[in-house]
Design a protein around this motif. Structure first.
Motif, mmCIF file in Angstrom:
data_model
loop_
_atom_site.group_PDB
_atom_site.id
_atom_site.type_symbol
_atom_site.label_atom_id
_atom_site.label_comp_id
_atom_site.label_asym_id
_atom_site.label_seq_id
_atom_site.Cartn_x
_atom_site.Cartn_y
_atom_site.Cartn_z
ATOM 1 N N ILE A 1 -32.758 -2.441 -38.415
ATOM 2 C CA ILE A 1 -31.357 -2.616 -38.814
ATOM 3 C C ILE A 1 -30.446 -2.521 -37.594
ATOM 4 O O ILE A 1 -29.597 -3.386 -37.349
ATOM 5 N N VAL B 1 -28.107 5.946 -43.200
ATOM 6 C CA VAL B 1 -28.194 4.994 -42.086
ATOM 7 C C VAL B 1 -26.803 4.715 -41.522
ATOM 8 O O VAL B 1 -26.639 4.540 -40.312
ATOM 9 N N PHE C 1 -38.624 -6.981 -43.572
ATOM 10 C CA PHE C 1 -39.008 -6.366 -44.824
ATOM 11 C C PHE C 1 -40.477 -6.617 -45.129
ATOM 12 O O PHE C 1 -41.191 -5.752 -45.632
ATOM 13 N N SER D 1 -43.425 6.205 -50.630
ATOM 14 C CA SER D 1 -42.047 5.933 -50.256
ATOM 15 C C SER D 1 -41.795 6.398 -48.833
ATOM 16 O O SER D 1 -42.511 7.254 -48.316
ATOM 17 N N VAL D 2 -40.808 5.780 -48.194
ATOM 18 C CA VAL D 2 -40.395 6.198 -46.857
ATOM 19 C C VAL D 2 -39.105 6.977 -47.065
ATOM 20 O O VAL D 2 -38.027 6.412 -47.198
ATOM 21 N N ASN D 3 -39.248 8.314 -47.132
ATOM 22 C CA ASN D 3 -38.153 9.150 -47.615
ATOM 23 C C ASN D 3 -37.212 9.571 -46.493
ATOM 24 O O ASN D 3 -37.508 10.476 -45.720
ATOM 25 N N LEU D 4 -36.044 8.928 -46.474
ATOM 26 C CA LEU D 4 -35.046 9.231 -45.448
ATOM 27 C C LEU D 4 -34.538 10.658 -45.524
ATOM 28 O O LEU D 4 -33.970 11.166 -44.555
ATOM 29 N N MET E 1 -37.868 0.752 -39.716
ATOM 30 C CA MET E 1 -36.862 0.135 -40.585
ATOM 31 C C MET E 1 -35.455 0.300 -40.024
ATOM 32 O O MET E 1 -34.694 -0.656 -39.953
ATOM 33 N N VAL F 1 -35.417 9.129 -50.966
ATOM 34 C CA VAL F 1 -34.562 7.982 -50.695
ATOM 35 C C VAL F 1 -35.445 6.973 -49.982
ATOM 36 O O VAL F 1 -35.666 7.044 -48.781
ATOM 37 N N ASN F 2 -35.988 6.044 -50.750
ATOM 38 C CA ASN F 2 -37.083 5.200 -50.266
ATOM 39 C C ASN F 2 -36.577 3.943 -49.566
ATOM 40 O O ASN F 2 -36.173 2.974 -50.202
ATOM 41 N N LEU F 3 -36.663 3.960 -48.247
ATOM 42 C CA LEU F 3 -36.197 2.818 -47.451
ATOM 43 C C LEU F 3 -36.991 1.552 -47.731
ATOM 44 O O LEU F 3 -36.539 0.454 -47.416
ATOM 45 N N ALA F 4 -38.193 1.684 -48.276
ATOM 46 C CA ALA F 4 -38.995 0.505 -48.548
ATOM 47 C C ALA F 4 -38.558 -0.171 -49.846
ATOM 48 O O ALA F 4 -39.053 -1.240 -50.183
ATOM 49 N N ASP F 5 -37.609 0.433 -50.553
ATOM 50 C CA ASP F 5 -37.023 -0.207 -51.730
ATOM 51 C C ASP F 5 -35.967 -1.200 -51.248
ATOM 52 O O ASP F 5 -35.146 -0.876 -50.381
ATOM 53 N N VAL F 6 -35.982 -2.394 -51.828
ATOM 54 C CA VAL F 6 -35.127 -3.446 -51.266
ATOM 55 C C VAL F 6 -33.648 -3.097 -51.401
ATOM 56 O O VAL F 6 -32.854 -3.354 -50.495
ATOM 57 N N ASN F 7 -33.255 -2.461 -52.497
ATOM 58 C CA ASN F 7 -31.848 -2.089 -52.655
ATOM 59 C C ASN F 7 -31.426 -1.045 -51.627
ATOM 60 O O ASN F 7 -30.324 -1.111 -51.069
ATOM 61 N N ALA G 1 -28.648 0.235 -46.709
ATOM 62 C CA ALA G 1 -28.688 0.814 -45.363
ATOM 63 C C ALA G 1 -28.144 -0.183 -44.345
ATOM 64 O O ALA G 1 -27.382 0.171 -43.444
ATOM 65 N N LEU G 2 -28.547 -1.436 -44.516
ATOM 66 C CA LEU G 2 -28.055 -2.496 -43.620
ATOM 67 C C LEU G 2 -26.533 -2.609 -43.715
ATOM 68 O O LEU G 2 -25.833 -2.718 -42.704
ATOM 69 N N ILE G 3 -26.014 -2.561 -44.941
ATOM 70 C CA ILE G 3 -24.560 -2.659 -45.131
ATOM 71 C C ILE G 3 -23.871 -1.436 -44.532
ATOM 72 O O ILE G 3 -22.808 -1.538 -43.916
ATOM 73 N N PHE H 1 -32.805 -0.558 -48.721
ATOM 74 C CA PHE H 1 -32.796 -1.176 -47.399
ATOM 75 C C PHE H 1 -31.529 -2.000 -47.184
ATOM 76 O O PHE H 1 -30.877 -1.917 -46.134
ATOM 77 N N VAL H 2 -31.167 -2.783 -48.181
ATOM 78 C CA VAL H 2 -29.958 -3.610 -48.050
ATOM 79 C C VAL H 2 -28.725 -2.717 -47.944
ATOM 80 O O VAL H 2 -27.830 -2.957 -47.123
#
Lengths: 741, 741
Positions: A657, B654, A519, A550-553, A653, B551-557, B562-564, B559-560
């Motif tokens: 993951i 993700v 991160f 933003s990194v827009n998925l 990113m 949908v901003n992957l650099a946002d911690v929520n 996405a990991l989940i 990203f988490v």
């Protein structure tokens, strides 16, 4: 230079000096009877040959890499995209290439010296085991600590040295610009780590699988039998994989993550300057100082590695680990208190920022402890997962594999949840630290950086425990080979079992730190891209309002890049696993030839040609590491060129993951298979009537299949994925200007 | 109603009628000698028992689900978040619950009827095989086509019917609001598909693995031997996995993706209205009309399933596939030309929009063809991957598994690249279609939707080929069991080999359509969220400018989350794979008991109690499907509640990437292992001197291990992941209001 930053060179030099002291101490010890020394010499020669050839290859690759990077950066970093416009073009190209080479050289140096000591500690551990358990633990741990200290100290001194050098030599560079110029150091470290881990991982498991198949399965002789010409290659492999490979992996972690955290520190530096806080540059130096305190804590802990002869050796090692952790908490509190001075300005909570960041650092240390226990649960025979696999072995290899796969997949759950909690918690703590302070934006992200730094404080100790693994494994091999007395072999067996646990722990630690750091490295990439875009907007070559916010998925390019990033993880693993198979094949052919052409081997009248197998394995492993290495380097560059700077961030990113989860699956699945086999060998598996199903039964044969399958998973593909994930981060950080569109 | 939209009910009803005609045709055919009928009756009884119990369970789960969803939606869709504010609260709750139930009921109906025909076609295929290859192909393919037509037609009629009903009954609903109200239909279909695929997948592979282990390995009797009490369960399993399971999977695809595409059509409807294009509502109906033409094309193609007795049966099936594809291209051209009328307004390119969208549809059809060939390359014995695994079997099961894993991982590369190209190409074509037209934003995304619709035009045919698999597999079992003459068994063996290929193709097709559709489903979710946010902003309960723009992957929520999401894919697979092991265990225990307590079985004097094994397997499989099912449903809801609507989008995207790649690995790895075994059995593997290494050798035993390992991968976890990926999309689409923060 502020007083507290002197901790950086002092701790670094102290750690190097202490490593030299430990090395001298180990080397001065008794080498045991001549039989032991003979075996150890053969291992040492094999390891030396591998190291020489491998680092020559890597060195040449690094030289070529440095030239290419220098030229590319010189061409791409034109005045309007350069992060430091005054140095645009050739100067930045040269500086990046030099930083790359210094990073590569430091990584290689710590690998070579670590290996030098490791292959000399094994025989001394075996000799000590003839006398005392505690002494054997100490020798092995001190030998391992040489690697641990050198890796962390050289990475610290390297980053700090090149940072100070660039600042001093080129007066134009200010403290806020320097971190961007040294990213090449991290890339150099990643580059070496990729090939060191791949080459070492392929070598170690090809030697293991190949010599087992041709010896145990075909010729029907025991594991580690001296008649098997591949056995020495196997013992050499333990060192090159676990010691040199993992050392390079963690060297890279500490280097890349330090630089990433310094880049994030630049944003806080700007905030501190704007708000007139004292010593704003301390925010940039914070990651390095914290690392210095971690080293000092580890030096102290070395004196706590003592215990009684009857104790479980794991307890002795744990004692040192807890000392390191507790001292690190103290160091963390002191550093945050001294360095995070906001001149009395408080956030809305009324609690000073340093308290919040101290909390974030503790989250990092706690994550490290959590992973130690998670790894144990999934890979130790005392818990459900390993027992389940052992039970499944009763119905043959197929059910053993199915069960191990299910366990491997399952381990991702607690891993992902722990990482998720750590990220959200440290981010929240960081947000609180700056909440309500004017102009503050990056508190949350800096919180995750502090957590990563906290976690990495114990790296030197963890790495010492990791290298303890191959040293004791080798000591066992030396004792077996030289037919040492039973008492010594019993002690080395106990240490070997502990070594298996510590090796697994290190992988868990490495993967957790990689994900926590991910991160912070994304954020550093975004900062760097925005620095470039900002320059372009200021120059008028770019429209205002086009920063990377933003990194827009939901953007099709980002999504496709993310898909490619996740795919890369599988494809890279496929190449790495296949490389083990191909290399093992060349060992099998050679050992078969020796059995056929040297009939005296079987009745011990002829000595197999160990060196030739080592040589063949070395060549094959180095040849095989090129394809996955190139794929890993080329894919992010290709995606960046085709799809642009935002898409690369998505790739980074989602690739991270996917890499973290697949590595977790491979590492833990492999570890569980290994220990399911050991569980059966220790006589813990019973049938319905309570009779032991042990060695030599079909269930044991099934468990051996699982163990063999797990080998390339846990020791080649899994650890190489750690490096891949970080390489993605450093490569995009360095080549960001190339991807701007 | 516009003239062309009449195609929807006409094609739907025609397809149902044609399915009934095919069913009557199959049922009227010769059932062969009494011995065959006896076996077939046993299979049929087992399948009926499973279907009855499974669909009762699923039906009850669906009822509970509908009530919960209705209540939740009624509570959450308050006036300021409802997509149709006039119906806020209870009305929307009821409408969603009803749509959910209709979706669930249609999916269950097509599954039950398909199974009804499938288990009656097997014996007729076996009987036909006594006379003629072509006749046997026709019987099996017609039996399979009943499923294919019903699945597609019921999904089409269901979506269209509930859409028209809501519009007619509640006058407040306009054509642009209705698509949002019927998303419950898609969720109902996903819900049934999840449990049908999980239950069927667990059943089929537990029966396969369990009866093989206890029969072949323990008792030493051949596969499919009538003395093995588990064999009938195994034959039943083929039907419940491939026919009912995959049918529900593709029912869901067609339903969910239709609805998603209609939601995207709403955005184009708005554009068309603003620009005064004729018949703007046609953009919303387009996905359904296209599907109607696909059905008509498939009906025609059924008459092309003919050939000569000496021909490769795969060619006969391919002929029909190509007829469907070519007619679909024609239908696509006609539909885009008629329905995409912009009243003479042209984009900057000067080429009418329909031409660009026609191109996007062709991209979808081409992707489907590409996947047919990719799957063949990786799973057919004529190419490198399968041969590599067969070669690796020479050194034992461990190298077989390692090699198969490497192949499975490798297949993600070409899969991801093909999907990436298809997405970017269709997005680009869509962008061109509206480039320069005032107010146009969504051309690119609508392009990906048209590509998905193009790909799904051939679904009925693909599904017919898929069900051809279990029918011919069963026909072979019936022939073997009833000791039919050699000629008939030779024909059924040839058909069975073709059936293996068609089953693999369908999985490739399903995964490709899921990934192509993923992008359209994300976009539908974002559209729905923005509709709600827009309502809130209009009502003043939300600040302006807070739409979900990215949908901003650099946002911690995010990203988490996405990991989940990526982790869920592994954890779910772990549960599914483990469920197979647990269920297989109960079969082993029961068959062992029968061998022990009924000694006459072994010398054919006593008939094993097949029904009891079927019953035990059914109960166990249904019990085991609950845990993974609940995890799949609960995780996205939990993440959404904790982390909010943007994070859920990240999880969805993700999770889709991770699911597609893991499913690809599992499906293709499993298929390659299966065919490596067949490759060895066919005598294609040779040693260095050219001697055949065939059945009964250690290499063959190693390949059997790989085949067994691959079974739960390719037939339980892999296909269930397809459903999981789409369930994530429909669940978030339905419950979006719950996640808004």
């Amino acid at each position: 230079m502020e007083l507290i930053t002197w901790v950086i060179p002092i701790a670094g030099i102290a750690a190097v000096a202490f490593a030299l002291y430990l090395a001298r101490d180990v080397l001065s010890r008794d080498k045991g009877p001549q039989a032991m020394q003979d075996v150890a010499d053969t291992i040492r020669e094999g390891a030396d040959a591998f190291v020489k050839r491998q680092y020559t290859t890597i060195g040449m690759l690094a030289l070529v890499g440095a030239v290419i990077i220098g030229v590319v950066i010189a061409l791409v970093e034109t005045r309007d995209v350069a992060d430091v416009p005054d140095l645009a073009g050739v100067p930045i190209g040269i500086m990046t290439a030099v930083a790359f080479l210094v990073g590569a050289a430091c990584s290689m140096a710590s690998g070579i010296i670590g290996m030098y000591i490791s292959v000399r500690s094994n025989v001394r551990t075996a000799a000590a085991a003839q006398r005392s358990l505690v002494e054997a633990v100490q020798v092995a741990m001190r030998g391992g600590a040489v690697s641990g200290f050198l890796v962390v100290a050289l990475s610290l001194l390297g980053v700090w040295g090149i940072f100070m050098a660039y600042q001093a030599v080129i007066a134009d560079i200010t403290v806020r610009e320097a971190p961007f110029l040294i990213v090449g150091f991290g890339f150099g470290a990643s580059f070496v780590a990729l090939f060191a881990q791949l080459g070492g991982g392929i070598y170690t498991k090809a030697a293991d699988v190949g010599s087992d198949l041709v010896g145990k399965v075909e010729a029907g002789i025991p594991e580690d039998d001296p008649r098997n010409a591949g056995v020495v290659a196997d013992l050499v492999g333990d060192n090159v994989g676990d010691c040199a490979g993992r050392g390079a992996d963690l060297f890279e972690s500490t280097a890349a993550e330090n630089i990433g955290a310094m880049i994030l520190g630049v944003a806080v530096f700007a905030l501190a300057t704007a708000n007139n806080w004292p010593n704003p540059e301390l925010w940039i130096f914070f990651p390095l100082v914290i690392r210095g305190f971690g080293l000092l804590a580890t030096i102290v802990s070395m004196f706590f590695i003592r215990g009684s002869e009857t104790e479980n050796p794991m307890n002795i090692l744990n004692r040192g680990y807890w000392v390191t952790t507790i001292l690190s908490i103290g160091g963390l509190a002191f550093t945050t208190y001294v360095m995070m001075d906001t001149g009395g300005q408080l956030p809305t909570s009324g609690i000073p920022p340093w308290v919040w960041f101290f909390g974030a650092g503790v989250v990092g240390l706690a994550t490290s402890v959590a992973f130690v226990y998670i790894t144990q649960y999934y890979t130790a025979g005392t818990f459900r997962p390993v027992r389940e696999i052992a039970e499944a072995s009763k119905t043959g290899p197929a059910t053993n594999i199915i069960s191990g796969t299910a366990v491997g997949f399952e381990t991702t759950a607690v891993t992902a949840i722990t990482i998720g909690i750590a990220l959200i918690a440290s981010h929240w703590l960081g947000e609180q630290a700056f909440a309500g302070i004017e102009g503050a934006r990056n508190g949350g992200i800096f919180g995750t950086a502090v957590a990563t730094m906290g976690m990495l404080m114990t790296t030197a100790y963890i790495l010492a425990m990791d290298t303890f693994g191959p040293i004791t494994d080798n000591a066992g091999g030396v004792a077996e080979f030289s037919r040492a007395e039973a008492g010594a072999r019993e002690i080395t067996d106990r240490l070997d079992a502990v070594g298996n646990t510590t090796k697994a722990l290190t992988k868990g630690y490495a993967i957790a730190s990689a994900s926590l750091a991910a991160f912070l490295l994304f954020s550093a990439y975004i900062d760097k891209v925005n620095l470039i875009l900002g320059n372009q907007i200021a120059n008028g070559t770019r429209a205002a309002g086009t920063l990377l916010e933003s990194v827009n998925l939901a953007d099709v390019n980002v999504f496709v890049a993310a898909l490619i990033g996740a795919m890369l993880v599988y494809f890279f693993s496929s190449l790495a696993i296949r490389a083990v198979g191909t290399t093992a094949q060349s060992i099998i052919v050679e050992v078969r030839r020796q059995f056929r052409e040297m009939p005296g081997i079987m009745d011990y009248t002829q000595r197999p040609d160990y060196a030739r197998v080592v040589d063949i394995t070395t060549r094959a492993a180095l040849r095989q590491m090129v394809a996955p290495g190139l794929v890993a380097v080329a894919t992010p560059i290709g995606v960046g060129l085709l799809l642009g700077h935002q898409a690369v961030a998505g790739m980074l990113m989602v690739g991270t993951i996917a890499g973290v989860l697949l590595a977790t699956t491979l590492n833990n699945g492999g570890g569980a298979w290994d220990n399911a086999k050991k569980y059966i060998e220790s006589g813990n598996l019973k049938d319905d009537e309570g009779n032991v199903i042990g060695k030599g039964t079909p269930a044991h044969a099934a468990a051996v299949v699982g163990d063999t399958v797990g080998d390339p998973f846990k020791d080649t593909a899994g650890p190489s994925l750690h490096v891949l994930v970080k390489l993605l981060a450093t490569i995009t950080l360095v080549l960001a200007p190339l991807f701007i569109r």
